[in-house]
Enzyme design. Structure first.
Site, PDB file in Angstrom:
ATOM      1  N   PRO A 199      -1.890   6.264  -3.633  1.00 55.83           N
ATOM      2  CA  PRO A 199      -2.612   8.363  -4.202  1.00 55.83           C
ATOM      3  C   PRO A 199      -3.135   8.278  -2.177  1.00 55.83           C
ATOM      4  CG  PRO A 199      -4.150   6.531  -4.922  1.00 55.83           C
ATOM      5  CD  PRO A 199      -3.149   5.359  -5.081  1.00 55.83           C
ATOM      6  N   MET A 200      -2.244   9.812  -2.063  1.00 54.76           N
ATOM      7  CA  MET A 200      -2.433  10.372  -0.629  1.00 54.76           C
ATOM      8  C   MET A 200      -2.606  11.971  -1.033  1.00 54.76           C
ATOM      9  SD  MET A 200      -0.344   8.144   1.860  1.00 54.76           S
ATOM     10  CE  MET A 200       1.467   8.532   1.345  1.00 54.76           C
ATOM     11  N   CYS A 233     -11.350   6.811  -1.017  1.00 58.32           N
ATOM     12  CA  CYS A 233     -11.310   7.887  -0.222  1.00 58.32           C
ATOM     13  C   CYS A 233     -11.897   8.530   0.613  1.00 58.32           C
ATOM     14  CB  CYS A 233     -11.434   9.183   0.103  1.00 58.32           C
ATOM     15  SG  CYS A 233     -10.317  10.842   0.179  1.00 58.32           S
ATOM     16  N   LYS A 242      -9.658   2.371  -6.999  1.00 55.35           N
ATOM     17  CA  LYS A 242      -9.112   2.014  -5.906  1.00 55.35           C
ATOM     18  C   LYS A 242     -10.486   2.290  -4.898  1.00 55.35           C
ATOM     19  CE  LYS A 242      -5.577   3.735  -2.500  1.00 55.35           C
ATOM     20  NZ  LYS A 242      -6.946   3.054  -0.993  1.00 55.35           N
ATOM     21  N   HIS A 296      -8.156  -1.239   0.106  1.00 54.84           N
ATOM     22  CA  HIS A 296      -7.887  -0.419   0.968  1.00 54.84           C
ATOM     23  C   HIS A 296      -8.741  -2.047   2.320  1.00 54.84           C
ATOM     24  CE1 HIS A 296      -6.263   2.521   4.812  1.00 54.84           C
ATOM     25  NE2 HIS A 296      -6.807   1.573   5.204  1.00 54.84           N
ATOM     26  N   ASN A 339      -3.496  -3.383  -0.415  1.00 57.24           N
ATOM     27  CA  ASN A 339      -3.737  -2.057   0.792  1.00 57.24           C
ATOM     28  C   ASN A 339      -4.077  -2.067   2.081  1.00 57.24           C
ATOM     29  OD1 ASN A 339      -4.679   1.295   0.769  1.00 57.24           O
ATOM     30  ND2 ASN A 339      -2.692   0.965   1.089  1.00 57.24           N
ATOM     31  N   GLY A 340      -2.721  -1.672   3.126  1.00 56.39           N
ATOM     32  CA  GLY A 340      -3.773  -1.366   4.275  1.00 56.39           C
ATOM     33  C   GLY A 340      -2.750  -1.710   5.182  1.00 56.39           C
ATOM     34  N   ASP A 341      -1.458  -0.643   6.142  1.00 65.16           N
ATOM     35  CA  ASP A 341      -1.063  -1.383   7.360  1.00 65.16           C
ATOM     36  C   ASP A 341       0.348  -2.353   7.151  1.00 65.16           C
ATOM     37  OD1 ASP A 341      -2.710   0.567   8.555  1.00 65.16           O
ATOM     38  OD2 ASP A 341      -3.193  -1.930   9.875  1.00 65.16           O
ATOM     39  N   ARG A 376       0.572   5.778   4.236  1.00 62.51           N
ATOM     40  CA  ARG A 376       1.568   6.339   5.473  1.00 62.51           C
ATOM     41  C   ARG A 376       2.704   5.563   4.973  1.00 62.51           C
ATOM     42  NH1 ARG A 376      -3.066   5.763   9.565  1.00 62.51           N
ATOM     43  NH2 ARG A 376      -3.925   3.842   8.487  1.00 62.51           N
TER      44      ARG A 376
END
Length: 323
Positions: free
Chosen positions: A16-17, A100, A139, A169, A200-202, A225
């Protein structure tokens, strides 16, 4: 990967972003191989539910795949009510945002700010899980800052409260999106709980996805991203995890078709005025991923008419294909 009664098609999930994972983008990523897509976060404050932005975010009519909706807030009763409202509107999974790092979210004691208050975390999770009969997921980040990494404690609370899966994350709130994500904490979380854990992450390549899954033992990978301007990443990762083979990158004709169709969907979903403006950032991401063209991007960003945007893209890709 399974969340409650829902069997995912694969191990690759769209994160989700805010301002990104609207319905057009979710549908695009699903069509390109995402096993699950999660909505932009929705405020639990009922005062904003009638705004145009919230109504669009709560619209799941005709949506393909499992409908997962993320909610954010700090009041247990309001979070429970928000979960019920969204389930009534078609949500099949409720995801709770405690990851977030944005200041405007954290000022309201929501998002990753909640990780400072484990007792409040437990109250929120208990309230939401009790309020709905669909799976509730969570999350988080690894902690508030490097000196306060309590991701394992929060994970254990989540499992105890009935959370069905946990996405972590690999950064603290203080890290924001800077530096590199770390996976040691995600690995420790996976070892500490029996519910599914999502890393999650990179992650921007199939090889990275495989390495992170192998190192952490996570059940799935979440892409944020890395999917901006590159929705093909989902099918590339899924194929690589299943076969060990790399897929060829998308052809220029597929990139053109996908970009133009995405912009069209944005115009239809938001209307011409707002859709034109939202399209600019997505086109910027597509161009950055494929072949950075600052001159065309500057021209595109000055266009105010939806049909002009579509014509400009068609002309641009015709030129690219002729090179």
């Amino acid at each position: 990967m399974r969340i409650g009664p829902y069997q995912l098609d694969n191990q690759v999930i769209l994160a989700p972003m805010a301002g990104v994972t609207d319905q057009p983008f979710r549908q695009l990523c699903y069509s390109k191989g995402a096993g699950l897509t999660v909505s932009e976060m929705l405020s639990s404050n009922p005062k904003v539910w009638k705004t145009g932005k919230s109504r669009q975010r709560m619209d799941h009519s005709g949506e393909l795949g499992i409908r997962a909706v993320q909610i954010a807030g700090s009041e247990p009763s309001l979070m429970a009510e928000a979960a019920k409202v969204n389930v009534d509107m078609g949500a099949q999974i409720i995801d709770i945002n405690m990851g977030c790092p944005a200041k405007k979210v954290n000022k309201k004691m929501a998002g990753s700010a909640l990780m400072q208050y484990p007792e409040l975390v437990e109250e929120i999770l208990t309230a939401v899980v009790s309020a709905v009969d669909v799976p509730v997921t969570l999350k988080t980040r690894t902690g508030w800052n490097r000196d306060n990494k309590n991701g394992i404690e929060i994970a254990k609370i989540a499992e105890r409260c009935g959370i069905q899966s946990l996405a972590v994350h690999g950064r603290t709130r203080a890290c924001m999106y800077k530096g590199e994500a770390e996976y040691d904490t995600i690995r420790a979380v996976k070892e500490a709980v029996s519910i599914p854990v999502i890393a999650n992450g990179d992650v921007r390549t199939p090889q990275q996805a495989q390495q992170v899954l192998a190192y952490t033992g996570a059940d799935a990978i979440m892409i944020g991203r890395g999917a901006q301007g590159n929705p093909w990443l989902f099918r590339e990762i899924s194929h690589f995890l299943e076969t060990g083979e790399e897929l060829a990158p998308p052809s220029i004709s597929e990139v053109a078709e996908t970009t133009i169709n995405h912009v069209e969907q944005l115009h239809q979903f938001y209307g011409s005025f707002q859709g034109v403006r939202i399209a600019r950032k997505h086109v910027g991401w597509y161009l950055k991923e494929q072949a950075s063209n600052d001159e065309f991007r500057q021209v595109f960003n000055r266009l105010e008419d939806a049909s002009e945007q579509l014509q400009a893209l068609e002309d641009y890709f015709v030129t690219v294909e002729k090179r």
